[in-house]
Design a protein around this motif. Sequence first.
Motif, PDB file in Angstrom:
ATOM      1  N   LEU A  26       0.832  -1.208   0.000  1.00  0.00           N
ATOM      2  CA  LEU A  26       0.000   0.000   0.000  1.00  0.00           C
ATOM      3  C   LEU A  26       0.864   1.254   0.000  1.00  0.00           C
ATOM      4  CD1 LEU A  26      -2.952  -0.832   2.400  1.00  0.00           C
ATOM      5  CD2 LEU A  26      -3.142  -0.071   0.029  1.00  0.00           C
ATOM      6  N   PHE A  27       1.939   1.256   0.786  1.00  0.00           N
ATOM      7  CA  PHE A  27       2.853   2.394   0.828  1.00  0.00           C
ATOM      8  C   PHE A  27       3.444   2.649  -0.559  1.00  0.00           C
ATOM      9  CE2 PHE A  27       7.229   3.902   1.088  1.00  0.00           C
ATOM     10  CZ  PHE A  27       7.062   5.115   1.752  1.00  0.00           C
ATOM     11  N   HIS A  28       3.928   1.597  -1.207  1.00  0.00           N
ATOM     12  CA  HIS A  28       4.564   1.736  -2.516  1.00  0.00           C
ATOM     13  C   HIS A  28       3.568   2.018  -3.641  1.00  0.00           C
ATOM     14  CE1 HIS A  28       8.561   0.960  -1.117  1.00  0.00           C
ATOM     15  NE2 HIS A  28       8.226  -0.217  -0.618  1.00  0.00           N
ATOM     16  N   ALA A  29       2.286   1.795  -3.400  1.00  0.00           N
ATOM     17  CA  ALA A  29       1.272   2.108  -4.414  1.00  0.00           C
ATOM     18  C   ALA A  29       1.143   3.621  -4.618  1.00  0.00           C
ATOM     19  CB  ALA A  29      -0.077   1.513  -4.035  1.00  0.00           C
ATOM     20  N   LYS A  30       1.561   4.385  -3.637  1.00  0.00           N
ATOM     21  CA  LYS A  30       1.590   5.855  -3.719  1.00  0.00           C
ATOM     22  C   LYS A  30       0.239   6.465  -4.073  1.00  0.00           C
ATOM     23  CE  LYS A  30       5.925   6.117  -2.692  1.00  0.00           C
ATOM     24  NZ  LYS A  30       6.269   6.331  -1.300  1.00  0.00           N
ATOM     25  N   ILE A  31      -0.801   6.003  -3.378  1.00  0.00           N
ATOM     26  CA  ILE A  31      -2.121   6.619  -3.531  1.00  0.00           C
ATOM     27  C   ILE A  31      -2.004   8.047  -3.001  1.00  0.00           C
ATOM     28  CG2 ILE A  31      -4.535   6.542  -2.795  1.00  0.00           C
ATOM     29  CD1 ILE A  31      -4.143   3.462  -2.497  1.00  0.00           C
ATOM     30  N   PRO A  32      -2.429   9.043  -3.775  1.00  0.00           N
ATOM     31  CA  PRO A  32      -2.303  10.433  -3.322  1.00  0.00           C
ATOM     32  C   PRO A  32      -3.024  10.660  -1.985  1.00  0.00           C
ATOM     33  CG  PRO A  32      -2.874  10.373  -5.639  1.00  0.00           C
ATOM     34  CD  PRO A  32      -2.996   8.963  -5.121  1.00  0.00           C
ATOM     35  N   ALA A  33      -2.462  11.545  -1.170  1.00  0.00           N
ATOM     36  CA  ALA A  33      -2.986  11.809   0.173  1.00  0.00           C
ATOM     37  C   ALA A  33      -4.475  12.149   0.166  1.00  0.00           C
ATOM     38  CB  ALA A  33      -2.189  12.939   0.823  1.00  0.00           C
ATOM     39  N   ARG A  34      -4.926  12.898  -0.829  1.00  0.00           N
ATOM     40  CA  ARG A  34      -6.335  13.287  -0.885  1.00  0.00           C
ATOM     41  C   ARG A  34      -7.263  12.068  -0.941  1.00  0.00           C
ATOM     42  NH1 ARG A  34      -8.677  17.600  -0.618  1.00  0.00           N
ATOM     43  NH2 ARG A  34      -6.974  18.851  -1.415  1.00  0.00           N
ATOM     44  N   PHE A  35      -6.823  10.997  -1.577  1.00  0.00           N
ATOM     45  CA  PHE A  35      -7.679   9.819  -1.776  1.00  0.00           C
ATOM     46  C   PHE A  35      -7.367   8.674  -0.817  1.00  0.00           C
ATOM     47  CE2 PHE A  35      -6.998  11.804  -6.008  1.00  0.00           C
ATOM     48  CZ  PHE A  35      -8.265  12.330  -6.153  1.00  0.00           C
ATOM     49  N   ARG A  36      -6.254   8.780  -0.104  1.00  0.00           N
ATOM     50  CA  ARG A  36      -5.738   7.663   0.696  1.00  0.00           C
ATOM     51  C   ARG A  36      -6.747   7.110   1.692  1.00  0.00           C
ATOM     52  NH1 ARG A  36      -0.459   9.638   2.508  1.00  0.00           N
ATOM     53  NH2 ARG A  36       0.000   9.493   0.287  1.00  0.00           N
ATOM     54  N   ASN A  37      -7.503   7.970   2.348  1.00  0.00           N
ATOM     55  CA  ASN A  37      -8.431   7.510   3.381  1.00  0.00           C
ATOM     56  C   ASN A  37      -9.887   7.540   2.938  1.00  0.00           C
ATOM     57  OD1 ASN A  37      -6.375   7.014   5.330  1.00  0.00           O
ATOM     58  ND2 ASN A  37      -6.201   9.221   5.592  1.00  0.00           N
ATOM     59  N   MET A  38     -10.110   7.795   1.662  1.00  0.00           N
ATOM     60  CA  MET A  38     -11.481   7.803   1.154  1.00  0.00           C
ATOM     61  C   MET A  38     -11.925   6.385   0.845  1.00  0.00           C
ATOM     62  SD  MET A  38     -11.700  10.943  -1.518  1.00  0.00           S
ATOM     63  CE  MET A  38     -11.868  12.605  -0.973  1.00  0.00           C
ATOM     64  N   GLU A  39     -13.158   6.115   1.152  1.00  0.00           N
ATOM     65  CA  GLU A  39     -13.740   4.820   0.818  1.00  0.00           C
ATOM     66  C   GLU A  39     -15.029   5.073   0.054  1.00  0.00           C
ATOM     67  OE1 GLU A  39     -14.195   2.276   4.192  1.00  0.00           O
ATOM     68  OE2 GLU A  39     -12.121   2.578   4.836  1.00  0.00           O
ATOM     69  N   VAL A  40     -15.409   4.106  -0.732  1.00  0.00           N
ATOM     70  CA  VAL A  40     -16.613   4.250  -1.546  1.00  0.00           C
ATOM     71  C   VAL A  40     -17.278   2.882  -1.635  1.00  0.00           C
ATOM     72  CG1 VAL A  40     -15.390   3.819  -3.717  1.00  0.00           C
ATOM     73  CG2 VAL A  40     -17.482   5.149  -3.751  1.00  0.00           C
ATOM     74  N   ASP A  41     -18.589   2.890  -1.768  1.00  0.00           N
ATOM     75  CA  ASP A  41     -19.286   1.636  -2.024  1.00  0.00           C
ATOM     76  C   ASP A  41     -18.944   1.199  -3.434  1.00  0.00           C
ATOM     77  OD1 ASP A  41     -20.529   1.541   0.468  1.00  0.00           O
ATOM     78  OD2 ASP A  41     -22.250   2.718  -0.221  1.00  0.00           O
TER      79      ASP A  41
END
Length: 193
Positions: A26-41
């Motif tokens: 997950l760390f190396h996937a480099k999901i941008p900070a804005r989206f990192r903690n967002m969840e969606v159905d």
Amino acid sequence: MSQNFLTPTDWKSAAWWRNRSNEERLFHAKIPARFRNMEVDIPPVAAHWINNYEEGNSLFIHGKPGTGKTVLAQEVMRHLIAKGMSARFVSADQYIEMLKDTFDSDNLLPEMYSSPYLVKYVQGVFDVVLLDGVGQERETEFSVHEIGSLIRRRYENVRSVIVTTTLGITDFNRRYGDRVKSAVLEMGEVRVS
């Protein structure tokens, strides 16, 4: 992600990236900070794609701006990481910029990037690449060719790509050409509205 991991500066194989802990992948996937903690159905069609995922399967997520394509795509990518896949988030703009930055560096990236081999990892080592905002990059002959080449290369090498775009499949194929048509037509499709 509570822990930081070192990014290797020497070449690592696909197996090395895959054999990291879930947290490190997950760390190396480099999901941008804005989206990192967002969840969606996850819509049923995307859930079906995840549950039936096989190596090389790709996903085409399209819809109007602001409809949650990126949030959905990173959530799908998280599920694949949890299944043991290595993955990387990269926007189409970032990918084009990375390619240009390799021109004067013996095809390696300068120190400002996490790894000098990142372009090569994106092109064919990571199991899954989330290519975000395709079609929003400045349309030049170079960008159209390189985005199309990335999708085609990953398709031919049975590597997955998750594409997010505001373009429908017909417009996408028109822009990136016939060489991506087979790859795109074999992708799972999710329309976000």
